[in-house]
Design an enzyme around this catalytic site. Structure first.
Site, short mmCIF file in Angstrom:
data_model
loop_
_atom_site.label_atom_id
_atom_site.label_comp_id
_atom_site.label_asym_id
_atom_site.label_seq_id
_atom_site.Cartn_x
_atom_site.Cartn_y
_atom_site.Cartn_z
N GLU A 310 0.83 -1.29 -0.04
CA GLU A 310 0.05 0.10 0.03
C GLU A 310 0.84 1.29 -0.09
OE1 GLU A 310 0.42 -2.30 2.37
OE2 GLU A 310 0.15 -1.45 4.36
N HIS A 334 -8.03 -3.92 -1.30
CA HIS A 334 -7.21 -3.96 0.02
C HIS A 334 -6.33 -2.99 0.30
CE1 HIS A 334 -5.33 -6.37 3.33
NE2 HIS A 334 -4.31 -5.87 2.80
N GLU A 335 -5.57 -2.72 -1.07
CA GLU A 335 -4.30 -1.96 -0.91
C GLU A 335 -5.01 -0.32 -0.95
OE1 GLU A 335 -2.01 -3.27 0.27
OE2 GLU A 335 -2.22 -5.23 -0.89
N HIS A 338 -6.16 0.61 2.51
CA HIS A 338 -5.04 0.89 3.61
C HIS A 338 -4.81 2.49 3.44
CE1 HIS A 338 -3.02 -2.66 5.45
NE2 HIS A 338 -2.89 -3.26 4.17
N GLU A 357 -4.10 -4.45 9.26
CA GLU A 357 -4.39 -5.50 8.39
C GLU A 357 -5.82 -6.02 8.66
OE1 GLU A 357 -3.03 -5.87 5.59
OE2 GLU A 357 -0.97 -5.17 6.15
N ASP A 412 7.79 -10.07 10.74
CA ASP A 412 7.27 -10.97 9.74
C ASP A 412 6.73 -12.24 10.33
OD1 ASP A 412 7.89 -9.77 7.31
OD2 ASP A 412 9.17 -11.58 6.65
N TYR A 420 -5.05 -10.64 9.94
CA TYR A 420 -5.83 -10.40 8.90
C TYR A 420 -7.54 -10.50 8.87
CZ TYR A 420 -1.67 -9.20 5.58
OH TYR A 420 -0.69 -8.82 4.97
N1 BES Z 1 0.77 -4.76 3.82
C1 BES Z 1 0.70 -5.72 3.32
C2 BES Z 1 2.03 -6.45 2.95
C3 BES Z 1 2.98 -6.75 3.92
C4 BES Z 1 2.75 -6.92 5.18
C5 BES Z 1 4.27 -6.64 3.60
C6 BES Z 1 3.61 -6.89 5.91
C7 BES Z 1 5.43 -6.71 4.44
C8 BES Z 1 4.92 -7.12 5.75
C9 BES Z 1 -0.28 -5.66 2.06
O1 BES Z 1 -1.41 -4.78 2.34
C10 BES Z 1 -0.94 -7.01 2.04
O2 BES Z 1 -1.51 -7.29 3.14
N2 BES Z 1 -0.92 -7.60 0.91
C11 BES Z 1 -1.54 -9.12 0.67
C12 BES Z 1 -2.62 -8.88 -0.05
C13 BES Z 1 -3.70 -8.61 0.29
C14 BES Z 1 -5.06 -8.76 -0.64
C15 BES Z 1 -4.21 -9.48 1.57
C16 BES Z 1 -0.39 -9.99 -0.05
O3 BES Z 1 0.59 -9.49 -0.50
O4 BES Z 1 -0.57 -11.22 0.09
ZN ZN Z 2 -2.57 -5.13 3.77
#
Ligand code: BES
Ligand code: ZN
Length: 651
Positions: A310, A334-335, A338, A357, A412, A420
């Site tokens: 995002e 989703h993005e 954010h 999330e 992580d 989520y």
């Molecule tokens: N912000 C996240 C990606 C992220 C989270 C990167 C924590 C590094 C550390 C992004 O918004 C996200 O959740 N992406 C998901 C897709 C979404 C549709 C659930 C993904 O990348 O799978």
């Molecule tokens: Zn996200």
């Protein structure tokens, strides 16, 4: 299917190796406790994943002047930091990791600096010493530095790794704590900073950032180079500073939205995301004005390690969402969401990640409902719920709390379906109990009251108690908010989404999986992606670890009848390949190999390598062979996770 496998895997893979290593360094010097209350908004909170001491001296603005050298794979130049400090303060502590710090100076000349011990997760504190600050003073501190070729936030792609095949590409990924591998600043989500940048690149490439473009076509910078200038005037957490450089083309989708991508992918992406403008309008109608000006998407080369990121004004996205039929556009919802939950109201620390999330998954689904209708939204909720059940069954109980303990761990580790899907389920529970109308009034107000501020779980509770519960003791009991947040699993008021969203699919699944009917009997061709995902996610309730649930004949029937060898939808293909690997189904290996060497999205790559590895003498040689081929194309975020499963290929 979404995050369930990655959830469990990341939790076990990433953390154990690093746990012992970083716990000592995390302690740091004693820190005065900070006031946390809803009435006196916090300026920052102690973040165990940053060395910064913002209560002494704090970065307010970052101005980057960097040259991208594709031959050396470095960004080098200067970060000029605007710093404010307490009266008498004479030190600034920054986060760095794997940076080559050449000099630190202020306007008068060089300043002494010291890099602390290396922590494998946190990197190194960079402590700068300067003459004591006067009251109310702001000073510029200049850091001359270069990144290393293996900077974890950056991926330098060769021309062969791009769609065009002729020019190189670079992109950054800052979340959670990778910005410090390319920008020396205070890398904590609670320390918001405005930023500006001048990025100099080879003249046949274009630079884009998560910021306003001040020079859309760049300006000649001599020696075959062009410079691009940017500015972000909203203070943002440093993980949202983002850069991409490549052969990029743009197409507008409406006056304030559009798509950036390599030229060959532009038409397909533009068609796929035709509703992005409508999504922004729908989001605003729900929870208030979009505060970032433009909303553009950048479709990256296939090695992008996430589905989406995002980055403000410019969401970064995997090309695997360009499915051709708009079936995966919820990622954009989703993005985009954010832009409120995360970018406007930001988790203060990574232990509060569910605030980013969980709120975003809730909001994403509301956008999907508004733009694509209730049926699609309900199906997506049901898939998320199913995925949550798997995650709950696979994680240690302590990690199924919304607020998790990350002491000594990599942020992580919190990247699971708990943040989520349990987060979203919590908000849906509140919505159901108080009614949508009341809930929406509160949520819109929450974004307004807390805009551009860090948010802790405790501040969230204080806000909802003050502005929604209002001392209603019966309502307070009914909501069970403390249980949702601080206890493992799901409280008794959790409810599965409407079950009939998938009734016909479940009947077809039983006919095929249980009654062993032919695959041709199910209405696959008439199903949407979400229905196909539901079908392929079917497992016997009592499935023992390592047991098969399909016969070889059923596998062959699925593969040919559903045309899995030519399947183009990444989610569907992933679901099929998981089944194939679990059954050691050899005929699917070429498809698996094509998939794993064709993109580097960690959500797909890590579970497949992990499942292969679990298949011992059958799967391990396949994993080793494919990984040796695929690894050079993956981003450090993905290799970091897969290395822990498969090991680094020799050579
Ligand atoms: N912000 C996240 C990606 C992220 C989270 C990167 C924590 C590094 C550390 C992004 O918004 C996200 O959740 N992406 C998901 C897709 C979404 C549709 C659930 C993904 O990348 O799978
Ligand atoms: Zn996200």
């Amino acid at each position: 299917m979404s995050r369930r496998l990655v959830s469990a895997l990341l939790a076990t893979v990433a953390l154990s190796a690093t746990l012992a290593a970083c716990s000592q360094n995390l302690a740091g010097p004693a820190m005065p406790p900070l006031p946390i209350s809803a009435t006196a908004p916090i300026d920052y909170v102690r973040d165990i994943h940053s060395y910064a001491r913002p209560e002494i001296a704090r970065v307010r603005h970052v101005d980057l002047d960097l040259i991208a050298d594709f031959a050396a794979r470095t960004l080098s130049g200067t970060a000029a930091l605007d710093v404010t400090a307490e009266l008498g303060a004479n030190q600034l502590v920054l986060d760095t990791r794997n940076l080559d710090i050449r000099a630190v100076r202020d306007e008068k000349g060089p300043l002494p600096f010291a890099l602390g011990a290396v922590d494998p997760i946190l990197g190194q504190p960079l402590t700068v010493t300067f003459p004591a600050f006067a009251a109310g003073e702001t000073r510029k501190i200049f850091i001359d530095y270069a990144t290393r070729p293996d900077a974890a936030a950056l991926q330098w792609l060769t021309p062969a790794q791009t769609a065009g095949g002729e020019l190189p590409f670079l992109f950054s990924q800052g979340q959670a704590i990778l910005t410090r591998t390319w920008v020396p600043t205070q890398d904590s989500p609670g320390i918001r900073q405005t930023y500006s940048a001048e990025i100099t690149v080879p003249e046949n490439l274009k630079a884009v950032m998560s910021a306003e473009m001040l020079t859309p076509n760049g300006v000649a910078a001599g020696q075959g180079q062009r410079s691009y200038r940017f500015r972000m005037t909203n203070p943002v957490p440093p993980y949202l500073i983002a850069l991409a450089v490549g052969d990029l083309a743009f197409a507008g989708t409406d006056p304030r939205t559009g798509i950036w991508t390599e030229p060959s992918g532009l038409d397909a992406a533009k068609a796929e995301f035709a509703e992005v403008g409508e999504m922004v309008t729908a989001a605003e109608a729900l929870y208030g004005p979009y505060r970032w000006g433009r909303y553009d998407l950048l479709i990256l080369p296939p090695s992008f390690p996430f589905g989406g990121m995002e980055n403000p004004r410019l969401t970064f996205a995997t090309p695997t969402v360009v499915a051709g039929d708009k079936s995966l556009v919820s990622l954009v919802a989703h993005e985009l969401a954010h832009s409120w939950s995360g970018n406007l109201v930001t988790n203060a620390t990574w232990a509060d990640f569910w605030l980013n999330e969980g709120f975003t998954v809730y909001f994403e689904n509301r956008i999907m409902e508004a733009v694509y209708g209730a049926d699609r939204a309900t199906q997506e909720r049901a898939l998320g719920w199913e995925s949550l059940q798997d995650t709950l069954a696979s994680l240690p109980a302590a990690d199924t709390r919304l607020k998790i303990d990350l002491a000594g761990r990599d942020p992580d580790d919190g990247l699971t379906d708990i943040a989520y899907e349990k987060g979203a389920a919590f908000l849906r529970t509140i919505e159901r109990i108080v009614g949508r109308e009341r809930f929406d009034v509160w949520l819109k107000g929450y974004f307004e009251r807390n805009a551009f501020r860090p948010m802790t779980t405790e501040l969230f509770l204080a806000d909802i108690r003050a502005n929604l519960v209002n001392g209603d003791a019966a309502l307070e009991r009914q909501l069970q908010m403390d249980a949702w947040i601080y206890r493992p699993g799901l409280p008794s008021n959790a409810q599965a989404p409407v079950a009939d969203a998938f009734t016909p699919v479940d009947a077809a699944a039983r006919a095929f999986f249980v009654d062993k009917g032919p695959a041709s009997a199910n209405p696959w061709a008439g199903w949407a992606t979400q229905e196909r995902q539901r079908f392929l996610a079917w497992r016997p309730a009592d499935l023992a670890a390592g047991a098969d649930w399909l016969t070889p004949a059923q596998l062959a029937d699925l593969e040919t009848t559903l045309r899995m060898r030519s399947e183009g939808n990444a989610e569907v293909l992933f679901a099929w390949l998981q089944i194939a690997v679990a059954h050691r189904y050899q005929p699917a290996v070429p498809t698996l190999e094509r998939f794993l060497t064709g993109m580097g999205r960690r959500k797909f790559v890590l579970p497949l390598f992990t499942s292969l590895w679990a298949e011992g003498d059958w799967g391990r040689p396949i994993a080793t062979r494919i990984y040796a081929q695929a690894r050079p194309g993956y981003h450090p975020v993905t290799t970091g996770s897969v290395d822990a499963v498969v090991g680094r290929p020799a050579g």
